[in-house]
Design an enzyme around this catalytic site. Structure first.
Site, PDB file in Angstrom:
ATOM      1  N   LYS A   1      -0.930  -6.889  -4.286  1.00  0.00           N
ATOM      2  CA  LYS A   1      -0.059  -7.992  -3.878  1.00  0.00           C
ATOM      3  C   LYS A   1       1.393  -7.508  -3.769  1.00  0.00           C
ATOM      4  O   LYS A   1       1.826  -6.690  -4.572  1.00  0.00           O
ATOM      5  CB  LYS A   1      -0.177  -9.072  -4.957  1.00  0.00           C
TER       6      LYS A   1
ATOM      7  N   LYS B   1       7.939  -7.991  -6.465  1.00  0.00           N
ATOM      8  CA  LYS B   1       9.308  -7.551  -6.631  1.00  0.00           C
ATOM      9  C   LYS B   1       9.433  -6.442  -7.667  1.00  0.00           C
ATOM     10  O   LYS B   1      10.360  -5.659  -7.646  1.00  0.00           O
ATOM     11  CB  LYS B   1      10.133  -8.753  -7.096  1.00  0.00           C
TER      12      LYS B   1
ATOM     13  N   LYS C   1      -0.254  -9.750 -19.047  1.00  0.00           N
ATOM     14  CA  LYS C   1       1.155  -9.665 -19.443  1.00  0.00           C
ATOM     15  C   LYS C   1       1.300  -9.088 -20.839  1.00  0.00           C
ATOM     16  O   LYS C   1       2.286  -8.417 -21.129  1.00  0.00           O
ATOM     17  CB  LYS C   1       1.827 -11.040 -19.371  1.00  0.00           C
TER      18      LYS C   1
END
Ligand code: TRP
Length: 331
Positions: A195, A198, A113
């Protein structure tokens, strides 16, 4: 014997993906009969990355209603919004003082991140797993359903619990991961080695559980497969394997059964069947969500009561933690 306690949290990212649903949320409803369950929408965690305030508020309420629509019963379980219960932030501080900089630096999600959000590597992003440990330990949860991406965080929560107990005396239950028997990892429809997410740039890669029937079918029709024509689960057939996983988890059919069902048929037929089945499966959830999200007064009643129960439950444990570390007891 007392039922074991399950705790899990979910990020308020608006609507969930089919991956969140099959891999996590769908399994939460059935657990309610066997376990005591506490579920929480983690808005405190959400602000570790930039959020638009109005959107976060909407997404949090949507996530809450969506969990109800997916079968979480606020009479059976405690369902609440994380920021409504102050013990989480309080225990976060205490646990942070039992967590090493080095341990947090090793968290792979932080490393990922901080690359993705290089302009905002804030300290909340760094201490994210401490808050997650606080979520779990504030309730002395026995079991935590998590996906593989959260396993390292759960491992850290276990270490923090053990360390606190050694230093200050037994207080926290060391939580175990709960590995669902069902529930599979759902991959992107466009790049089936990744994966389903969204945040994928390609909107066809991801099914949202509030997508309408036509959208769902269209996305499945465009799913990437391979140049063979056999519906079977085999290494190297990532696209088909993913569709089979989805179809199997929605219908309960085994891979062998699916292979026979589509023997002699093309991928087009298979994709259409998966699309229709998924759309039909999600339709009642969408309807229930639409109903709930319009009934703001009822939602408010549910999340207010949920927060009260969560506050009462966790306060007992967090007060003990305050005492153990040497804070003066409040009268
Ligand atoms: N970090 C989890 C995720 O992104 C969400 C979460 C927050 C959580 N607190 C939790 C999950 C406690 C399980 C238990 O998926």
């Amino acid at each position: 014997m007392d039922k074991k306690l399950i705790f899990s949290g979910i990020q308020p990212t608006g609507t969930f993906t089919l991956g969140n649903y099959i891999g996590a949320v769908r399994n939460w409803g059935p657990l309610q009969d066997e376990y005591n369950c506490i579920y929480c929408v983690v808005d405190l965690h959400a602000i570790t990355v930039k959020q638009e305030p109005a959107k976060l508020r909407k997404n949090t309420l949507d996530a809450y209603a969506l969990l109800m629509a997916c079968g979480i019963d606020t009479e059976k379980s405690i369902l609440f919004i994380q920021s409504h219960v102050k013990t989480h932030a309080e225990l976060n501080w205490i646990l942070g003082c039992s967590t090493q900089f080095g341990e947090l630096s090793r968290m792979t999600q932080f490393k990922d991140k901080s690359k993705r959000h290089a302009d905002d590597v804030n300290s909340g992003l760094f201490t994210y797993p401490v808050l997650m440990a606080a979520d779990i330990l504030a309730y002395n949860a026995d079991l935590v359903p998590v996906g593989v991406d959260q396993k390292q965080h759960l491992e850290l929560a276990r270490n923090i619990a053990q360390r606190f107990n050694q230093r200050y005396g037994e207080l926290f239950t060391v939580p175990e991961p709960y590995i669902a028997e069902i529930g599979a990892k759902v991959m992107s429809l466009q790049e089936p080695t990744k994966k389903m997410s969204k945040s994928d740039e390609n909107p066809n890669a991801c099914i949202l559980i509030l997508d309408d029937k036509d959208t769902i079918i269209r996305k499945f029709k465009r799913a990437v497969t391979d140049s063979e024509a056999e519906v079977c689960y085999r290494e190297g057939k990532d696209g088909i394997n993913n569709l089979m996983t989805i179809y199997s988890s929605v219908t309960g059919k085994s891979f062998d059964e699916i292979t026979s069902e589509f023997a002699g048929k093309g991928y087009g037929d298979f994709k259409l069947a998966v699309g229709e089945t998924v759309a039909d499966h999600l339709a009642p959830i969408r309807n229930e969500f639409d109903r709930l999200i319009q009934d703001k007064a009822y939602l408010k009643k549910c999340y207010t009561e949920g927060a009260e129960k969560a506050q009462r439950y966790s306060q007992r444990i967090v007060s003990k933690a305050f005492h153990k570390v040497g804070f003066v007891d409040k009268a």
